[in-house]
Design an enzyme around this catalytic site. Sequence first.
Site, PDB file in Angstrom:
ATOM      1  N   LYS A  90      22.510  17.975 -42.908  1.00  0.00           N
ATOM      2  CA  LYS A  90      23.199  16.997 -42.356  1.00  0.00           C
ATOM      3  C   LYS A  90      23.056  16.014 -42.242  1.00  0.00           C
ATOM      4  O   LYS A  90      24.181  15.280 -43.183  1.00  0.00           O
ATOM      5  CB  LYS A  90      23.795  17.898 -40.969  1.00  0.00           C
ATOM      6  CG  LYS A  90      24.159  19.378 -40.646  1.00  0.00           C
ATOM      7  CD  LYS A  90      23.793  19.673 -40.125  1.00  0.00           C
ATOM      8  CE  LYS A  90      24.445  21.327 -39.697  1.00  0.00           C
ATOM      9  NZ  LYS A  90      24.211  22.232 -38.257  1.00  0.00           N
ATOM     10  N   GLN A  92      22.286  20.646 -31.776  1.00  0.00           N
ATOM     11  CA  GLN A  92      21.606  21.937 -32.953  1.00  0.00           C
ATOM     12  C   GLN A  92      21.377  23.423 -32.282  1.00  0.00           C
ATOM     13  O   GLN A  92      20.873  22.634 -30.368  1.00  0.00           O
ATOM     14  CB  GLN A  92      20.632  21.199 -34.029  1.00  0.00           C
ATOM     15  CG  GLN A  92      20.065  22.016 -34.808  1.00  0.00           C
ATOM     16  CD  GLN A  92      21.631  21.854 -36.001  1.00  0.00           C
ATOM     17  OE1 GLN A  92      22.272  21.654 -36.301  1.00  0.00           O
ATOM     18  NE2 GLN A  92      21.214  23.772 -36.590  1.00  0.00           N
ATOM     19  N   ASP A 145      32.006  20.573 -34.448  1.00  0.00           N
ATOM     20  CA  ASP A 145      31.120  21.857 -34.581  1.00  0.00           C
ATOM     21  C   ASP A 145      31.971  23.135 -34.527  1.00  0.00           C
ATOM     22  O   ASP A 145      31.865  24.404 -35.003  1.00  0.00           O
ATOM     23  CB  ASP A 145      30.259  21.957 -33.543  1.00  0.00           C
ATOM     24  CG  ASP A 145      28.487  22.580 -34.387  1.00  0.00           C
ATOM     25  OD1 ASP A 145      28.404  22.678 -35.774  1.00  0.00           O
ATOM     26  OD2 ASP A 145      27.705  22.073 -34.130  1.00  0.00           O
TER      27      ASP A 145
HETATM   28  N1  GUN Z   1      22.965  26.219 -35.371  1.00  0.00           N
HETATM   29  C1  GUN Z   1      22.945  27.294 -36.602  1.00  0.00           C
HETATM   30  N2  GUN Z   1      24.416  26.981 -37.049  1.00  0.00           N
HETATM   31  C2  GUN Z   1      24.580  25.818 -36.578  1.00  0.00           C
HETATM   32  C3  GUN Z   1      26.086  24.776 -36.237  1.00  0.00           C
HETATM   33  O1  GUN Z   1      26.587  25.440 -37.564  1.00  0.00           O
HETATM   34  N3  GUN Z   1      26.137  24.050 -35.457  1.00  0.00           N
HETATM   35  C4  GUN Z   1      24.968  24.329 -34.737  1.00  0.00           C
HETATM   36  N4  GUN Z   1      25.253  22.707 -33.707  1.00  0.00           N
HETATM   37  N5  GUN Z   1      23.553  24.524 -34.712  1.00  0.00           N
HETATM   38  C5  GUN Z   1      23.879  25.851 -35.693  1.00  0.00           C
END
Ligand code: GUN
Length: 288
Positions: free
Chosen positions: A53, A97, A120
């Site tokens: 990311k 996350q 998100d």
């Molecule tokens: N863990 C797995 N996929 C995601 C996501 O799209 N966002 C976040 N914050 N955590 C994750």
Amino acid sequence: MAAQIIDGRAIAADLRRELGPRVAALAARGIRPCLAVVLVGDDPASRVYVRNKVRACAATGVDSRDTVLPAQIGEHELLSTIAGLNRDPTVHGVLVQLPLPPHLDAGHVIESISPGKDVDGFHPSNMGALLAGRPGFVPCTPAGIMVMLERSGVALAGKRAVVIGRSNIVGKPMALLLLQRDATVTICHSKTRDLPALTREADILVAAIGRPRAVGAAMVKPGACVIDVGINRLDDGSLAGDVDTAAVKDVAGWITPVPGGVGPMTVAMLIASCVRAAELAAASEASD
Ligand code: GUN
């Protein structure tokens, strides 16, 4: 005939390129979009996702701020870190996350993120907006899948869509987005009886199961579009999706590879949401 491979890396690169003029327009106003990523603990998979990311931000002219907190951190301290990011006008998107260590309540933590910075799309107010068909941030993986379907020319209206998985991150929002586009949607899960009978009816099949190669050729309708959300690490260190791609590609009409399918799209949609958050913040400041 072999399925058409939907190249998530190529579509994600197009999306990032398309964001260029919007990032430049913000820069002309002295604004650089900034994503704050909070990682609690040192789960190796989460570290890889966060690294991807942060790299994608840099490649798109978006700033990122990476906060790594110890696995044992208390909820109060985590919430005060998030409150600081909520208050900071130079931060436009806040992402925690997941998964979090078990002593932390993910629901509380997500609810503490300002909905306007919840890139998100996990905050209940953004989830509610999606349910109601109102504007808001949409979870990045299903949003990215919708773009893949659109850009591959997969028809949705009146089609049968089956989503395997009912998580808040993928399954539920995926079903809502497909419904918004007039598909007839079924959500399947671990208690579903006779899963293959349902998946064989799907014109669009989305697999978000978390089990390697769980979808075999006998579960797929000839010509269907098969979207593989899974990223499973095998004992030999290689990656496998939730779909048995080698077998299913001879039956399906379209298929997404792993890696190089849904994963890059999730990251591209996150950056797009962060740019949008910066645009909305700038617009609301201008109207104050
Ligand atoms: N863990 C797995 N996929 C995601 C996501 O799209 N966002 C976040 N914050 N955590 C994750």
